[in-house]
Write an enzyme that holds these catalytic residues in place. Structure first.
Site, PDB file in Angstrom:
ATOM      1  N   THR A   1      -3.124   6.677  -3.590  1.00  0.00           N
ATOM      2  CA  THR A   1      -2.245   6.545  -2.544  1.00  0.00           C
ATOM      3  C   THR A   1      -0.988   7.384  -2.513  1.00  0.00           C
ATOM      4  OG1 THR A   1      -0.868   4.911  -1.205  1.00  0.00           O
ATOM      5  CG2 THR A   1      -0.882   4.515  -3.769  1.00  0.00           C
TER       6      THR A   1
ATOM      7  N   GLU B   1      -2.615  -0.560  -3.430  1.00  0.00           N
ATOM      8  CA  GLU B   1      -2.426  -1.332  -4.869  1.00  0.00           C
ATOM      9  C   GLU B   1      -2.906  -2.805  -4.789  1.00  0.00           C
ATOM     10  OE1 GLU B   1      -0.198   0.582  -2.839  1.00  0.00           O
ATOM     11  OE2 GLU B   1       1.098   1.621  -4.003  1.00  0.00           O
TER      12      GLU B   1
ATOM     13  N   LYS C   1       3.019   6.242   8.706  1.00  0.00           N
ATOM     14  CA  LYS C   1       1.793   6.204   8.688  1.00  0.00           C
ATOM     15  C   LYS C   1       1.042   6.436  10.135  1.00  0.00           C
ATOM     16  CE  LYS C   1      -1.252   3.475   6.012  1.00  0.00           C
ATOM     17  NZ  LYS C   1      -1.804   2.169   5.751  1.00  0.00           N
TER      18      LYS C   1
ATOM     19  N   TRP D   1      -1.185   8.393   5.515  1.00  0.00           N
ATOM     20  CA  TRP D   1       0.321   8.705   5.283  1.00  0.00           C
ATOM     21  C   TRP D   1       0.697  10.110   5.250  1.00  0.00           C
ATOM     22  CZ3 TRP D   1       3.081   4.640   4.968  1.00  0.00           C
ATOM     23  CH2 TRP D   1       2.546   3.384   4.470  1.00  0.00           C
TER      24      TRP D   1
HETATM   25  P1  AMP Z   1      -2.173   1.874   2.362  1.00  0.00           P
HETATM   26  O1  AMP Z   1      -2.075   1.477   0.778  1.00  0.00           O
HETATM   27  O2  AMP Z   1      -2.507   3.019   2.879  1.00  0.00           O
HETATM   28  O3  AMP Z   1      -3.146   0.480   2.616  1.00  0.00           O
HETATM   29  O4  AMP Z   1      -0.794   1.208   3.112  1.00  0.00           O
HETATM   30  C1  AMP Z   1      -0.357   0.090   2.887  1.00  0.00           C
HETATM   31  C2  AMP Z   1       0.782  -0.030   4.047  1.00  0.00           C
HETATM   32  O5  AMP Z   1       0.425  -0.096   5.174  1.00  0.00           O
HETATM   33  C3  AMP Z   1       1.595  -1.600   3.663  1.00  0.00           C
HETATM   34  O6  AMP Z   1       2.518  -1.530   2.609  1.00  0.00           O
HETATM   35  C4  AMP Z   1       2.350  -1.410   5.345  1.00  0.00           C
HETATM   36  O7  AMP Z   1       3.447  -0.446   5.171  1.00  0.00           O
HETATM   37  C5  AMP Z   1       1.274  -0.655   6.380  1.00  0.00           C
HETATM   38  N1  AMP Z   1       0.419  -1.605   6.720  1.00  0.00           N
HETATM   39  C6  AMP Z   1      -0.606  -2.146   6.563  1.00  0.00           C
HETATM   40  N2  AMP Z   1      -1.223  -3.228   7.242  1.00  0.00           N
HETATM   41  C7  AMP Z   1      -0.149  -3.485   7.970  1.00  0.00           C
HETATM   42  C8  AMP Z   1      -0.046  -4.283   9.056  1.00  0.00           C
HETATM   43  N3  AMP Z   1      -0.963  -5.282   9.511  1.00  0.00           N
HETATM   44  N4  AMP Z   1       1.159  -4.289   9.893  1.00  0.00           N
HETATM   45  C9  AMP Z   1       2.249  -3.293   9.520  1.00  0.00           C
HETATM   46  N5  AMP Z   1       1.897  -2.493   8.476  1.00  0.00           N
HETATM   47  C10 AMP Z   1       0.850  -2.560   7.597  1.00  0.00           C
END
Ligand code: AMP
Length: 542
Positions: A185, A330, A439, A444
């Site tokens: 990630t 994670e 994002k 990212w």
């Molecule tokens: P990833 O590890 O790429 O899945 O990213 C995780 C991060 O995406 C989370 O810690 C949030 O900052 C953001 N994220 C995921 N789902 C949501 C959601 N439903 N609303 C707002 N942010 C989200």
């Protein structure tokens, strides 16, 4: 006194064996580069998985060795997941949208032994191969007729490898804590970090995601995972669907193509699908322009970024329930889901519009707490906010080959980097982030790397990048610049041109704003929260 129950290991192998026996006739349909609609069954898939495992067994790999994939969602990728994991190796899914330096870093950090890749990614693989001396072979996920010409050394054709393997294979008995999958990630600062899933965590997560208020999967479902298999294992669907006996429909490289998605939904009878907001915008635009409907589709999980109300309201018109999901790489990834509340009739439409935008309620197995800067736990009143921490059996306890991280500073808890409120009913809402990242379209962007390039400009005194709402991409980077004494004539166009060739094109800021000074803390640290507040009413031009 211990209970007197069998201690059977929780393994991905057991999912495969169950699906082959119980759900053997259920279909897996895939779009691939060499076939617009490949179809076969779980029985066929797991026979070929054994053939592939026999092929891998001849490579002299040790238990725990990593086998990487750079691949879209399709049946060959699915087979690779299982053959690697159930043989006792680790299936390392790599995000092909990262730029080549990051891909090479990740392959080397993970010490990948073999890389399986789609022909689409040949240019990427050719550009990193020389930087990855540890890779012993490159396997192209296609058949002989579609093998592309390449100067890559040690190349093999996937179908030839499978065809040469015997269909009988004795799967090893694995301890349930054995690693089975790895995903890096970039959602934190610094180099990408590896999250190493175990058989146990993967199986428990898949079990939990099947619950009615999560994805609600059953043998009557037809599931279209639009979220890539390199994004946290397509949110567990390659495991949960064979468990439930749900038909799987893989869109291949066409996940951004509204016409293909609509055709797959209508022709295959898709009932449930999952993806980031940007893909739903594409599908909705196509439905509106074509006049088509998606009548079989019952519900979708929208996650990875906040879901705009407009997506929900558009899907309401098509009779599709939108469920917001929140989670992280994670966390395998699912942490919370917002399914329609049992007492919906108690909410006015206005109240309901607010509630449904929240990130949802924790699924059983995930514990949450919100804490202040001093570590004090905040009440679940829907108003008090704090840094969101989680724990549970499918949440990472440390990163791969990294001794410590700030995220694991508190024993037994993982700090998400999200800031949230939680109300008395357990609805969690993300209000901000403490992690300094952006994002865009589910991927990212490191603000620090963009800032470093910006501050290298000879006319820039200081620069900051923040993620700002964008109607198509959820967020895009907004660059805020303080010009230096010699740079008062610096224009936005000149600033943006500076990024050409220095970072990936899609990392380039969407717009530039100039200010006289940036907000700092007493210790000189940039105050991103204040900056985001200053620009909260900003709109990107055009
Ligand atoms: P990833 O590890 O790429 O899945 O990213 C995780 C991060 O995406 C989370 O810690 C949030 O900052 C953001 N994220 C995921 N789902 C949501 C959601 N439903 N609303 C707002 N942010 C989200």
């Amino acid at each position: 006194m211990n209970g007197l129950m069998m201690n059977v290991p929780l393994s991905v192998t057991s999912i495969m064996e169950h699906a082959e026996r119980v759900n053997g006739n259920v279909e897996i349909v895939s779009v691939t580069g060499d076939n617009p609609r490949h179809r076969y069954t779980y029985r066929d898939a797991f026979l070929r998985t054994r053939q592939l495992a026999n092929g891998l067994a001849g490579w002299g790999l040790a238990q725990g060795d990593r086998i990487a994939t750079l691949a879209w969602n399709d049946y060959r990728h699915f087979e690779t997941y299982y053959a690697a994991a159930c043989s006792g190796y680790v299936c390392h899914t790599i995000n092909p949208r990262l730029f080549p330096e990051q891909v090479a870093y990740i392959i080397n950090h993970a010490e990948d032994q073999y890389v399986f890749f789609d022909p689409d990614f040949l240019p990427l693989v050719e550009s990193v191969a020389a930087e990855c001396p540890g890779v012993k072979g490159w396997i192209i996920l296609t058949n002989e007729a579609h093998m592309p010409g390449t100067s890559l050394p040690r190349v093999q054709c996937y179908e030839t490898l499978v065809a040469a393997g015997d269909g009988v294979f004795e799967w090893p008995q694995l301890d349930e804590n054995t690693a089975c999958a790895l995903c890096y990630t970039s959602g934190t600062t610094g180099n990408p970090k590896g999250v190493l899933y175990s058989h146990r965590s993967t199986m428990l997560h898949a079990y939990a995601t099947m619950m009615p208020d999560a994805m609600g999967l059953s043998s009557r479902d037809v599931v279209l995972p639009i979220v890539p298999m390199f994004h946290v294992n397509a949110w567990g669907t390659p495991y949960s669907c064979p468990m439930a006996g749900a038909k799987l429909v893989f869109p291949g490289g066409k996940m951004g193509d509204g016409a293909t998605l609509a055709a797959l939904i209508n022709e295959e009878g898709v009932t449930m699908s999952a993806g980031v907001p940007t893909v739903w915008l594409g599908l909705i635009a196509y439905l509106k322009s074509s006049g088509l409907r998606v009548d079989t589709l019952d519900r979708i999980i929208v996650g990875g970024a906040a879901c705009p109300l407009s997506i929900m309201e558009d899907f309401d018109k098509y009779g599709v329930e939108t469920r917001v999901g929140w989670g992280m790489t994670e966390m395998s990834p699912l942490g919370s889901v917002n399914s329609s509340p049992a007492d919906r009739e108690r909410y006015s439409d206005e109240e309901f519009a607010k509630v449904r935008l929240k990130a949802g309620r924790p699924i059983f197995g995930v514990e949450m707490k919100i804490v202040s800067d001093t570590g004090a736990e905040q009440p679940w009143d829907g108003v008090a906010f704090g840094s969101l921490k989680v724990r549970g059996p499918w949440i990472c306890s440390s990163y791969f080959k990294l001794d410590s991280s700030d995220a694991h500073a508190e024993e037994g808890w993982f700090e998400t980097g999200d800031v949230a409120t939680i109300d008395a009913q357990g609805y969690m809402a993300i209000t901000d982030r403490t992690k300094d990242v952006i994002k865009s379209g589910g991927e990212w962007i490191s603000s620090i790397e963009v800032e470093n390039v910006a501050t290298d400009h000879p006319k820039v005194a200081e620069a900051a990048v923040i993620g700002h709402f964008h109607p198509k991409w959820s967020e895009r980077p907004l660059l805020i610049v303080v010009r230096n004494a010699d740079g008062q004539d610096l224009t936005a166009a000149e600033m943006l041109a500076w990024f050409d060739g220095k970072i990936a094109k899609w990392w380039t800021p969407e717009a530039v704003e100039f200010v006289d000074e940036l907000p700092h803390t007493a210790t000189g640290k940039l105050q991103k929260v204040t900056l985001r507040q200053m620009f909260k009413d900003y709109s990107f031009p055009g």
